[in-house]
Motif scaffolding. Structure first.
Motif, PDB file in Angstrom:
ATOM      1  N   THR A  98       7.447  42.467  15.458  1.00  0.00           N
ATOM      2  CA  THR A  98       8.348  43.612  15.257  1.00  0.00           C
ATOM      3  C   THR A  98       8.741  43.791  13.795  1.00  0.00           C
ATOM      4  O   THR A  98       9.592  44.633  13.482  1.00  0.00           O
ATOM      5  CB  THR A  98       9.621  43.464  16.114  1.00  0.00           C
ATOM      6  OG1 THR A  98      10.331  42.284  15.711  1.00  0.00           O
ATOM      7  CG2 THR A  98       9.281  43.372  17.583  1.00  0.00           C
TER       8      THR A  98
ATOM      9  N   PRO B 132       6.677  44.939  22.474  1.00  0.00           N
ATOM     10  CA  PRO B 132       6.561  45.861  21.338  1.00  0.00           C
ATOM     11  C   PRO B 132       5.234  46.605  21.275  1.00  0.00           C
ATOM     12  O   PRO B 132       5.194  47.779  20.907  1.00  0.00           O
ATOM     13  CB  PRO B 132       6.736  44.938  20.125  1.00  0.00           C
ATOM     14  CG  PRO B 132       7.505  43.775  20.642  1.00  0.00           C
ATOM     15  CD  PRO B 132       7.026  43.582  22.045  1.00  0.00           C
TER      16      PRO B 132
ATOM     17  N   ARG C 188       8.757  47.235  12.577  1.00  0.00           N
ATOM     18  CA  ARG C 188       9.482  48.203  13.399  1.00  0.00           C
ATOM     19  C   ARG C 188      10.993  48.103  13.211  1.00  0.00           C
ATOM     20  O   ARG C 188      11.736  48.850  13.830  1.00  0.00           O
ATOM     21  CB  ARG C 188       9.131  47.993  14.874  1.00  0.00           C
ATOM     22  CG  ARG C 188       7.634  48.078  15.146  1.00  0.00           C
ATOM     23  CD  ARG C 188       7.318  47.972  16.613  1.00  0.00           C
ATOM     24  NE  ARG C 188       7.863  49.096  17.369  1.00  0.00           N
ATOM     25  CZ  ARG C 188       7.527  49.380  18.611  1.00  0.00           C
ATOM     26  NH1 ARG C 188       6.649  48.622  19.250  1.00  0.00           N
ATOM     27  NH2 ARG C 188       8.061  50.400  19.231  1.00  0.00           N
TER      28      ARG C 188
ATOM     29  N   ASP D 163      14.076  51.862  26.134  1.00  0.00           N
ATOM     30  CA  ASP D 163      14.583  52.320  24.845  1.00  0.00           C
ATOM     31  C   ASP D 163      13.720  53.482  24.352  1.00  0.00           C
ATOM     32  O   ASP D 163      12.606  53.693  24.853  1.00  0.00           O
ATOM     33  CB  ASP D 163      14.583  51.160  23.843  1.00  0.00           C
ATOM     34  CG  ASP D 163      13.242  50.961  23.185  1.00  0.00           C
ATOM     35  OD1 ASP D 163      13.070  51.391  22.017  1.00  0.00           O
ATOM     36  OD2 ASP D 163      12.338  50.401  23.840  1.00  0.00           O
ATOM     37  N   PRO D 164      14.184  54.265  23.385  1.00  0.00           N
ATOM     38  CA  PRO D 164      13.442  55.460  22.961  1.00  0.00           C
ATOM     39  C   PRO D 164      12.050  55.193  22.412  1.00  0.00           C
ATOM     40  O   PRO D 164      11.216  56.094  22.370  1.00  0.00           O
ATOM     41  CB  PRO D 164      14.348  56.072  21.882  1.00  0.00           C
ATOM     42  CG  PRO D 164      15.717  55.607  22.228  1.00  0.00           C
ATOM     43  CD  PRO D 164      15.532  54.219  22.786  1.00  0.00           C
ATOM     44  N   THR D 165      11.767  53.948  21.969  1.00  0.00           N
ATOM     45  CA  THR D 165      10.428  53.628  21.468  1.00  0.00           C
ATOM     46  C   THR D 165       9.541  53.043  22.555  1.00  0.00           C
ATOM     47  O   THR D 165       8.396  52.685  22.284  1.00  0.00           O
ATOM     48  CB  THR D 165      10.507  52.632  20.303  1.00  0.00           C
ATOM     49  OG1 THR D 165      10.965  51.355  20.788  1.00  0.00           O
ATOM     50  CG2 THR D 165      11.458  53.131  19.224  1.00  0.00           C
TER      51      THR D 165
ATOM     52  N   ALA E  12       9.645  50.206  23.949  1.00  0.00           N
ATOM     53  CA  ALA E  12       9.322  48.792  23.717  1.00  0.00           C
ATOM     54  C   ALA E  12      10.094  47.862  24.641  1.00  0.00           C
ATOM     55  O   ALA E  12       9.565  46.842  25.075  1.00  0.00           O
ATOM     56  CB  ALA E  12       9.601  48.429  22.262  1.00  0.00           C
TER      57      ALA E  12
ATOM     58  N   TRP F 176      19.222  55.053  25.387  1.00  0.00           N
ATOM     59  CA  TRP F 176      18.054  54.687  26.169  1.00  0.00           C
ATOM     60  C   TRP F 176      17.780  55.758  27.225  1.00  0.00           C
ATOM     61  O   TRP F 176      18.671  56.545  27.583  1.00  0.00           O
ATOM     62  CB  TRP F 176      18.246  53.320  26.827  1.00  0.00           C
ATOM     63  CG  TRP F 176      18.128  52.172  25.858  1.00  0.00           C
ATOM     64  CD1 TRP F 176      18.538  52.146  24.564  1.00  0.00           C
ATOM     65  CD2 TRP F 176      17.582  50.878  26.127  1.00  0.00           C
ATOM     66  NE1 TRP F 176      18.285  50.916  23.996  1.00  0.00           N
ATOM     67  CE2 TRP F 176      17.697  50.116  24.937  1.00  0.00           C
ATOM     68  CE3 TRP F 176      17.023  50.284  27.254  1.00  0.00           C
ATOM     69  CZ2 TRP F 176      17.260  48.798  24.847  1.00  0.00           C
ATOM     70  CZ3 TRP F 176      16.587  48.952  27.172  1.00  0.00           C
ATOM     71  CH2 TRP F 176      16.696  48.224  25.979  1.00  0.00           C
TER      72      TRP F 176
ATOM     73  N   SER G 127      23.585  49.814  18.924  1.00  0.00           N
ATOM     74  CA  SER G 127      22.996  50.248  17.659  1.00  0.00           C
ATOM     75  C   SER G 127      23.534  49.460  16.467  1.00  0.00           C
ATOM     76  O   SER G 127      23.072  49.655  15.337  1.00  0.00           O
ATOM     77  CB  SER G 127      23.255  51.741  17.445  1.00  0.00           C
ATOM     78  OG  SER G 127      24.659  52.005  17.425  1.00  0.00           O
TER      79      SER G 127
END
Length: 274
Positions: A264, A221, A267, A179-181, A183, A166, A252
């Protein structure tokens, strides 16, 4: 065993005559609660030795048969063996809302079993992954003094999520991460209204004094399309307990699901289980 996840494996609603298929999915912070948030958490608490009590409130007319009684609200309360911590399933009990989502679980702790008041409380809406809430409760159960001073500072929470990839908030790197997206978020800041906390300053917020800060976590999201889930921790919740929640949230490792949130669905990475 590590499951290889693929975005093109569908999770479709099962037909009534078929047995639902199970999938390993990730990331877990977007995986939802599989439609069984109560059962998942209740199973965890039973394994920890907590006692469950059902509180039913309703309306009964004189000479009315028991089966005809109108149940207005029903709450399930789970209490730890030392009575210093408890978790309450409040979804059927007209709970207040976080981010326009109803509260499903309220978790509280106190320092003295003779006191009826909680030192702190934390709140979780539906779609919080059951595994994440279970990790938080297991950490709470393992703590000798659930309402004692925090073991470590806010960095514990941020270190837990950044260890899983993150990113620190660009504007507030010392109090937030995403987080990397982009969301899901965790942030230390002013708590929403109605969050209960035993700290005296939490009861009165004066205009010339900053409000006490507590941890908030949420998933959105699609920006502006509403929250998937939200969690709020009172200012007195120890940072190490929030860090346990954050560590599991950002993990993860995939989780087992039969049902995933519609928002989601596209995703999530997934792989058939079994």
């Amino acid at each position: 065993m590590e499951a290889h996840l693929h975005p093109d494996v569908p999770i479709d609603p099962p037909s009534p005559a078929s047995v639902p298929s199970a999938y390993w999915v990730g990331p877990r912070h977007l995986a939802g609660d599989d439609g069984r948030l109560y059962d998942a958490v209740a199973d965890t608490l039973a394994g920890l030795g907590w006692t469950s009590l059902t509180i039913v409130r309703g309306r009964q007319q004189p000479d009315e048969a028991l089966e005809d009684r109108q149940v207005l609200r029903s709450t399930v309360l789970h209490i730890s063996p030392d009575s210093l911590r408890w978790a309450q399933w409040v979804l059927p009990d007209e709970p207040f809302h976080l981010g326009n989502l109803p509260i499903a679980w309220q978790v509280s702790a106190r320092s003295d079993p003779s006191s009826p008041l909680a030192q702190w409380s934390a709140y979780f809406t539906p779609e919080v992954p059951g595994e994440v809430l279970g990790t938080f409760l297991a950490a709470l159960d393992a703590r000798d003094q659930p309402a004692a001073m925090p073991l470590g500072g806010p960095e514990l929470v941020l270190d837990a999520v950044t260890a899983h990839g993150w990113l620190r908030d660009v504007d507030q790197p010392g109090t937030g991460a995403v987080d990397p997206t982009f969301a899901s978020h965790v942030r230390l800041g002013e708590v929403p209204p109605l969050i209960q906390d035993g700290a005296p300053l939490a009861l009165v917020v004066e205009a010339d004094k900053a409000a006490l800060a507590g941890w908030q976590a949420w998933a959105e999201p699609v920006l502006g399309a509403g929250y998937l889930w939200a969690a709020s921790f009172g200012p007195s919740v120890p940072h190490d307990l929030v860090a346990a929640f954050a560590d599991s949230l950002s993990s993860s490792a995939p989780v087992l699901r039969r049902v995933v949130p519609e928002s989601t669905h596209d995703r999530l990475l997934r792989a058939p289980a079994g």
